[in-house]
Enzyme design. Structure first.
Site, mmCIF file in Angstrom:
data_model
loop_
_atom_site.group_PDB
_atom_site.id
_atom_site.type_symbol
_atom_site.label_atom_id
_atom_site.label_comp_id
_atom_site.label_asym_id
_atom_site.label_seq_id
_atom_site.Cartn_x
_atom_site.Cartn_y
_atom_site.Cartn_z
ATOM 1 N N GLU A 12 -5.185 1.306 3.058
ATOM 2 C CA GLU A 12 -4.856 0.284 4.049
ATOM 3 C C GLU A 12 -4.866 0.839 5.459
ATOM 4 O OE1 GLU A 12 -2.598 -2.237 6.736
ATOM 5 O OE2 GLU A 12 -2.168 -0.169 6.175
ATOM 6 N N GLU A 13 -4.389 2.053 5.660
ATOM 7 C CA GLU A 13 -4.263 2.599 7.012
ATOM 8 C C GLU A 13 -5.610 2.823 7.698
ATOM 9 O OE1 GLU A 13 -1.658 2.650 8.619
ATOM 10 O OE2 GLU A 13 0.058 2.877 7.285
ATOM 11 N N HIS B 267 0.819 -1.216 0.000
ATOM 12 C CA HIS B 267 0.000 0.000 0.000
ATOM 13 C C HIS B 267 0.852 1.265 0.000
ATOM 14 C CE1 HIS B 267 0.320 0.997 4.412
ATOM 15 N NE2 HIS B 267 0.453 -0.305 4.533
ATOM 16 N N ASP C 223 3.950 -6.110 3.646
ATOM 17 C CA ASP C 223 3.613 -5.007 4.547
ATOM 18 C C ASP C 223 4.529 -5.059 5.758
ATOM 19 O OD1 ASP C 223 2.344 -2.817 5.628
ATOM 20 O OD2 ASP C 223 0.321 -3.650 5.470
ATOM 21 N N ASP D 114 6.377 1.973 6.277
ATOM 22 C CA ASP D 114 5.122 1.241 6.195
ATOM 23 C C ASP D 114 4.168 2.076 5.353
ATOM 24 O OD1 ASP D 114 2.754 -0.130 6.567
ATOM 25 O OD2 ASP D 114 2.621 0.268 8.710
#
Length: 263
Positions: free
Chosen positions: A225-226, A73, A245, A191
């Site tokens: 994604e977050e 992501h 990830d 990340d």
């Protein structure tokens, strides 16, 4: 093990780390990824976007009876303007989940969604100085006690609104990218931009070595994604999925992990 052009991969990683992309503000990052993938001229590569704006790269393989997929992501932690306060400063709400003390004192950019203007500022507590308040050290680090002080002359709400800043504008945190002499990459937002760089490195290596994938393969670069709904948009016949990830490799007490292993 295949040789990897790490200089080129690191160059890509630094560029995408320095491209702001808090969740929902993904346009520039995905434009960058798409441009770099197209520049590889990988035979048979097809690119398209999902309805949610994620980027999908489809690659042919020698077979297609058990198609594979990989995902990473591009969206990062960030914030959104919740309120322009009477003093002209900004109350934020989080995009993603993190501790406020992890971003206290960070330089930020406010992205005005209505006209693309950008303003710099600093995220601090409402009482940041030990010279004026005991709360500087003892106060809670929570949403209502944090604010952005803009690098602009604003003394009230009207001054800030006149800049074009308003509720809903996105705030990104400076990544502070550094590649050390000892070979470490230090930055916010590894990340999962490190994962995106890994997928880029895979395609780069396959292209440079002239290799064909064993199975038809889909790469999905997701953008939400977050906030909990990331990898959506795979072909329905995918048989194997690998998500690259950072979550599985976080370290801490009672965790069976370290910084040098793949989880």
């Amino acid at each position: 093990m295949l040789p990897v052009d790490m200089e080129r991969v690191l160059r890509f990683l630094v560029t995408i780390l320095e491209t702001p992309s808090p969740t929902g503000y993904h346009r520039d990052a995905l434009v960058l990824v798409e441009r770099e993938l197209r520049s590889l001229a990988f035979p048979g590569l097809e690119l398209h976007s999902t309805r949610k704006g994620a980027l999908v790269a489809a690659l042919p393989g020698a077979a297609s009876d058990r198609p594979r997929a990989l995902s990473a992501h591009v969206d990062t932690l960030g914030a959104m303007v919740r309120e322009v306060k009477p003093n002209g400063r900004l109350l934020l709400t989080q995009l993603g989940g993190y501790a406020w003390n992890a971003v206290e004192g960070e330089n930020v950019t406010v992205h005005c969604l209505r006209d693309d203007r950008r303003y710099r500022g600093t995220l601090q507590t409402v009482n940041p100085s030990v010279h004026t308040s005991r709360e500087a050290g003892e106060g809670k680090r929570e949403e209502e006690r944090m604010e952005v002080r803009l690098d602009a002359r604003t003394a009230n709400k009207q001054d800030t609104l006149a800049l074009g800043i308003d509720v809903g504008d996105v705030v990104s945190f400076d990544p502070r990218v550094e590649i050390t002499d000892t070979g470490f990459v230090k930055s916010r937002h590894l990340d999962d931009k490190a994962g995106v760089a890994v997928l880029y490195g895979v395609l780069l290596t396959l292209q440079q070595q002239g290799l064909t994938l064993a199975q038809r393969t889909t790469l999905l670069f997701s953008n939400y994604e977050e906030v909990g709904h990331g990898a959506v948009g795979f072909p329905p016949d995918v048989a194997e999925l690998l998500v690259v990830d950072m979550a599985a490799s976080t370290t801490g007490e009672h965790q069976n992990s370290d910084e040098y292993s793949v989880g």
